[in-house]
Design a protein around this motif. Structure first.
Motif, PDB file in Angstrom:
ATOM      1  N   SER A  86       0.820  -1.213   0.000  1.00 23.46           N
ATOM      2  CA  SER A  86       0.000   0.000   0.000  1.00 23.46           C
ATOM      3  C   SER A  86       0.857   1.267   0.000  1.00 23.46           C
ATOM      4  CB  SER A  86      -0.935  -0.001   1.210  1.00 23.46           C
ATOM      5  OG  SER A  86      -1.773   1.139   1.175  1.00 23.46           O
ATOM      6  N   GLU A 136      -0.971   5.010   6.723  1.00 25.32           N
ATOM      7  CA  GLU A 136      -2.020   4.653   5.769  1.00 25.32           C
ATOM      8  C   GLU A 136      -3.180   5.639   5.831  1.00 25.32           C
ATOM      9  OE1 GLU A 136      -4.166   2.859   2.815  1.00 25.32           O
ATOM     10  OE2 GLU A 136      -2.076   2.489   3.349  1.00 25.32           O
ATOM     11  N   MET A 154      -8.223  -0.803   1.111  1.00 25.05           N
ATOM     12  CA  MET A 154      -7.420  -0.577   2.307  1.00 25.05           C
ATOM     13  C   MET A 154      -8.174   0.221   3.361  1.00 25.05           C
ATOM     14  SD  MET A 154      -4.528  -2.094   2.546  1.00 25.05           S
ATOM     15  CE  MET A 154      -3.839  -1.167   3.921  1.00 25.05           C
TER      16      MET A 154
END
Length: 214
Positions: A86, A136, A154
């Motif tokens: 990611s 993230e 995600m």
């Protein structure tokens, strides 16, 4: 465990199985993407948890099974998913994984090896994971796709990991002291079980609504 906790514990196992089934159902759509490894991960964790409940621990203890096999698989997989894939920082994945594995050394030297979850090792692993979770969230907030967060696989995974792993960090970090206060311990344990169910529901949702192409 109370009757409620036993029911939720069994329910969490079957929700894990449901998440693995849903992931496998969507496998053909993502088999050429790195997300296929998330499918394998969910299947493996379901099998591991099933063995943890019904398996034979004649040759090794349940504590060793979880602390030296199940938990490292979970942490290292998420480090890989977050850092290497990611966030696209493969070097960070190797660094954080190495640091996590080195945390077993002080655990072996100074802490008890009889617990189902090593408090120090789990706490350290969660702190590393917390760093990746924050990174993230920052990536998602600053992305041009923020308005389409519902299509971001995600987003579901990050939310689930936050609720379960980070939400239960105080529970496992203070596991032994909390055992002396059973009322508080039971509240945290209830949250641990319920958040685990929510996390796997979110994992399943990531395959249903997540539309990432890579």
């Amino acid at each position: 465990m109370t009757d409620f906790q036993e029911f939720i514990s069994r329910s969490m196992l079957w929700v894990e199985g449901l998440a693995a089934f849903i992931a496998l159902f969507h496998y053909n759509r993502i088999k050429k993407q790195y997300w296929k490894f998330f499918v394998f991960y969910l299947i493996l964790i379901f099998l591991c948890e099933a063995f943890g409940r019904w398996g034979n621990f004649t040759y090794f203890s349940k504590a060793k099974y979880y602390n030296y096999f199940v938990m490292p698989i979970q942490f290292i997989f998420f480090y890989w998913l977050y850092a290497a894939k990611s966030l696209k920082k493969p070097k960070l994945f190797f660094i954080l994984s190495t640091i996590y594995l080195l945390s077993f050394i002080p655990n072996e030297l100074y802490f008890s090896g009889s617990k189902i979850v090593f408090a120090f090792n789990y706490t350290f692993g969660c702190l590393i994971l917390m760093l990746l979770i924050v990174m993230e969230y920052y990536k998602q907030i600053t992305s041009q796709e923020i308005l389409n967060f519902g299509r971001n696989r995600m987003f579901y995974i990050n939310l689930g990991v936050t609720l379960s792993y980070i939400g239960t960090l105080p529970f496992f970090a203070l596991y032994s002291p909390l055992r002396k206060h059973l009322e508080i311990w039971n509240i945290y344990f209830d949250y641990f079980l319920i958040s685990g169910i929510v996390m796997y529901i979110l994992f399943a949702s990531s395959f249903i609504w997540g539309k990432q192409s890579s």
